[in-house]
Design an enzyme around this catalytic site. Structure first.
Site, PDB file in Angstrom:
ATOM      1  N   GLY A  15       0.840  -1.192   0.000  1.00  0.00           N
ATOM      2  CA  GLY A  15       0.000   0.000   0.000  1.00  0.00           C
ATOM      3  C   GLY A  15       0.866   1.229   0.000  1.00  0.00           C
ATOM      4  O   GLY A  15       2.054   1.163  -0.339  1.00  0.00           O
ATOM      5  N   MET A  17       1.846   3.044   2.546  1.00  0.00           N
ATOM      6  CA  MET A  17       2.802   3.175   3.652  1.00  0.00           C
ATOM      7  C   MET A  17       3.971   2.201   3.537  1.00  0.00           C
ATOM      8  O   MET A  17       5.020   2.422   4.114  1.00  0.00           O
ATOM      9  CB  MET A  17       2.100   2.910   4.987  1.00  0.00           C
ATOM     10  CG  MET A  17       1.108   3.956   5.406  1.00  0.00           C
ATOM     11  SD  MET A  17       1.893   5.472   5.935  1.00  0.00           S
ATOM     12  CE  MET A  17       2.406   5.057   7.599  1.00  0.00           C
ATOM     13  N   VAL A  20       3.292  -5.375   3.122  1.00  0.00           N
ATOM     14  CA  VAL A  20       2.887  -6.313   4.168  1.00  0.00           C
ATOM     15  C   VAL A  20       3.359  -7.720   3.743  1.00  0.00           C
ATOM     16  O   VAL A  20       3.087  -8.159   2.625  1.00  0.00           O
ATOM     17  CB  VAL A  20       1.356  -6.297   4.384  1.00  0.00           C
ATOM     18  CG1 VAL A  20       0.957  -7.309   5.457  1.00  0.00           C
ATOM     19  CG2 VAL A  20       0.883  -4.898   4.795  1.00  0.00           C
ATOM     20  N   ASP A 128      -8.261   6.334   8.728  1.00  0.00           N
ATOM     21  CA  ASP A 128      -8.136   5.859   7.350  1.00  0.00           C
ATOM     22  C   ASP A 128      -9.022   4.632   7.125  1.00  0.00           C
ATOM     23  O   ASP A 128      -8.571   3.614   6.603  1.00  0.00           O
ATOM     24  CB  ASP A 128      -6.662   5.531   7.057  1.00  0.00           C
ATOM     25  CG  ASP A 128      -6.401   5.382   5.563  1.00  0.00           C
ATOM     26  OD1 ASP A 128      -7.165   5.956   4.755  1.00  0.00           O
ATOM     27  OD2 ASP A 128      -5.437   4.678   5.197  1.00  0.00           O
TER      28      ASP A 128
HETATM   29  P1  ATP Z   1      -2.972   1.921   2.155  1.00  0.00           P
HETATM   30  O1  ATP Z   1      -1.524   1.749   2.381  1.00  0.00           O
HETATM   31  O2  ATP Z   1      -3.280   3.020   1.225  1.00  0.00           O
HETATM   32  O3  ATP Z   1      -3.709   1.978   3.439  1.00  0.00           O
HETATM   33  P2  ATP Z   1      -3.681  -0.831   1.872  1.00  0.00           P
HETATM   34  O4  ATP Z   1      -4.472  -0.866   3.133  1.00  0.00           O
HETATM   35  O5  ATP Z   1      -4.206  -1.636   0.729  1.00  0.00           O
HETATM   36  O6  ATP Z   1      -3.500   0.628   1.376  1.00  0.00           O
HETATM   37  P3  ATP Z   1      -1.567  -2.124   3.342  1.00  0.00           P
HETATM   38  O7  ATP Z   1      -2.162  -1.739   4.633  1.00  0.00           O
HETATM   39  O8  ATP Z   1      -0.087  -1.973   3.193  1.00  0.00           O
HETATM   40  O9  ATP Z   1      -2.205  -1.325   2.147  1.00  0.00           O
HETATM   41  O10 ATP Z   1      -1.980  -3.622   3.076  1.00  0.00           O
HETATM   42  C1  ATP Z   1      -1.652  -4.300   1.899  1.00  0.00           C
HETATM   43  C2  ATP Z   1      -2.386  -5.635   1.880  1.00  0.00           C
HETATM   44  O11 ATP Z   1      -1.809  -6.514   2.859  1.00  0.00           O
HETATM   45  C3  ATP Z   1      -3.844  -5.573   2.218  1.00  0.00           C
HETATM   46  O12 ATP Z   1      -4.659  -5.323   1.134  1.00  0.00           O
HETATM   47  C4  ATP Z   1      -4.121  -6.954   2.782  1.00  0.00           C
HETATM   48  O13 ATP Z   1      -4.482  -7.824   1.732  1.00  0.00           O
HETATM   49  C5  ATP Z   1      -2.795  -7.407   3.352  1.00  0.00           C
HETATM   50  N1  ATP Z   1      -2.807  -7.380   4.816  1.00  0.00           N
HETATM   51  C6  ATP Z   1      -2.700  -6.289   5.626  1.00  0.00           C
HETATM   52  N2  ATP Z   1      -2.726  -6.621   6.916  1.00  0.00           N
HETATM   53  C7  ATP Z   1      -2.858  -7.972   6.942  1.00  0.00           C
HETATM   54  C8  ATP Z   1      -2.966  -8.953   8.002  1.00  0.00           C
HETATM   55  N3  ATP Z   1      -2.931  -8.605   9.290  1.00  0.00           N
HETATM   56  N4  ATP Z   1      -3.089 -10.248   7.663  1.00  0.00           N
HETATM   57  C9  ATP Z   1      -3.119 -10.620   6.360  1.00  0.00           C
HETATM   58  N5  ATP Z   1      -3.031  -9.770   5.328  1.00  0.00           N
HETATM   59  C10 ATP Z   1      -2.909  -8.461   5.598  1.00  0.00           C
END
Ligand code: ATP
Ligand code: MG
Length: 334
Positions: A15, A17, A20, A128
């Site tokens: 994402g 930030m 993951v 957010d």
């Molecule tokens: P942004 O950074 O704009 O908030 P985002 O929420 O899609 O966007 P991230 O928070 O970096 O970005 O998450 C990327 C992806 O990682 C998510 O779409 C999700 O599929 C996966 N993810 C995040 N947290 C977890 C978790 N605790 N367990 C499993 N998968 C996760």
């Protein structure tokens, strides 16, 4: 590759930030989700301090609908957060412009509202709320991720991201966030209102060709009536969604618990989700009262006028003038 003691297994997603990863914690022998911040996000020591402080606060919240944060640390010049690894799909993967059955949408949104109510009650705002931060687990429960993390900003970082990433997903931003004012729990509940709108109608309340157009709509335009777009099922749910999208925070639901309770009442066809709306007949009664008061006022004025006329009739007429008042001193009398 390792961050702290966590061994990276695979990338789960990325994402704005950072990235993951699915990672392994050898000490406890369990899988974790490891969020590694982009290095360019970690702009100053002050940012690190604030981030770690916020992570501590988030680590203290325990709720069945909020992802548990296990650990936070620094490595390879950046910050990582180890959290509960979730099997499931983020809501944005599931929404994709389709309409959810009302019951399913209400069930998901009320779980989010309850989780928000819990966190707000402990002084933590998400800032957010959006579908990608809501994960649907295989047993149909939801888990909120990125609590308080997404908007921990350094003034410099805010500058850097203003034109790009933060504005990259503005449709869930509340009017006060768009205007750069302070966000509070009611801003999260607004974002949940946008998600509810999207889930039941299959459309977003404010969309536009570009960010400026979306911002303009969020701050100045009334959202379309979800009832008119179909999928809403009942007037009660449509009213609830419109209330959560109110421009002023004080006109929205004030707590997550209140919104969750109202959502649940939507499935009960006999009641209205928020009591003041059931007071519409009272409003009608009030306007009846106003008409009666106006009528009484008119009658009183008439009565006063009649008495005045009567009194005038009884007053003797003034004596006739000896000469017209306009005849001046040096004018000879007739
Ligand atoms: P942004 O950074 O704009 O908030 P985002 O929420 O899609 O966007 P991230 O928070 O970096 O970005 O998450 C990327 C992806 O990682 C998510 O779409 C999700 O599929 C996966 N993810 C995040 N947290 C977890 C978790 N605790 N367990 C499993 N998968 C996760
Ligand atoms: Mg996220």
């Amino acid at each position: 590759m390792k961050y702290g003691r966590y061994e990276i297994i695979e990338e789960l997603g990325r994402g704005t930030m950072g990235v993951v990863y699915k990672a392994h914690d050898p000490q406890i022998d369990r899988m974790v989700a490891l969020k590694v911040l982009r290095e360019d996000r970690v702009v100053s020591q002050e940012f690190v301090v604030r981030f770690l402080r916020e992570a501590k606060a988030i680590g203290r919240i325990t709720h069945p609908n909020i992802v548990t944060v296990y650990d936070v640390g620094q490595d390879h010049g950046t910050i990582y957060i180890a959290m509960e690894y979730l099997e499931g799909r983020p809501l944005n993967d599931v929404i994709k412009g389709r309409r959810f059955p009302v019951e399913e949408a209400v069930n998901i949104c009320s779980q989010v509202a309850e989780a928000l109510g819990y966190a707000h009650g402990r002084g933590i705002t998400h800032r957010d709320i959006k579908p990608s931060n809501i994960i649907l687990t295989p047993d149909n429960r939801i888990k909120l991720t990125d609590f308080g993390i997404a908007r921990i900003e350094d003034p410099d970082a805010a500058q850097q991201t203003q034109a790009g990433d933060i504005l990259g997903t503005p449709v869930y931003m509340s009017p006060e966030q768009v205007l750069g004012k302070t966000a509070d729990g009611r801003s999260d509940l607004y974002a949940l209102g946008v998600i509810a709108f999207e889930m039941v109608t299959g459309q977003r309340p404010f969309d536009g060709g570009n960010i400026a157009a979306i911002f303009q709509s969020i701050t100045h335009q009334a959202p379309p009536d979800p009832m008119a777009l179909g999928g809403c099922g009942s007037r009660t749910l449509a009213d609830l969604i419109l209330r959560s999208l109110a421009k002023k925070p004080e006109d929205r639901f004030q707590t997550g618990e209140a919104m969750a309770a109202a959502l649940k009442r939507c499935l009960d066809s006999d009641s209205h989700p928020f009591p003041e709306m059931t007071r519409r007949p009272v409003k009608a009664a009030a306007s009846k009262k106003r008409v009666l008061a106006a009528l009484a006022g008119v009658l009183l004025t008439l009565a006063v006028a009649m008495i005045g006329i009567q009194m005038l009739r009884k007053t003797p007429p003034p004596p006739p003038l000896k000469h017209p008042p306009w005849r001046l001193r040096n004018q000879p009398p007739n």
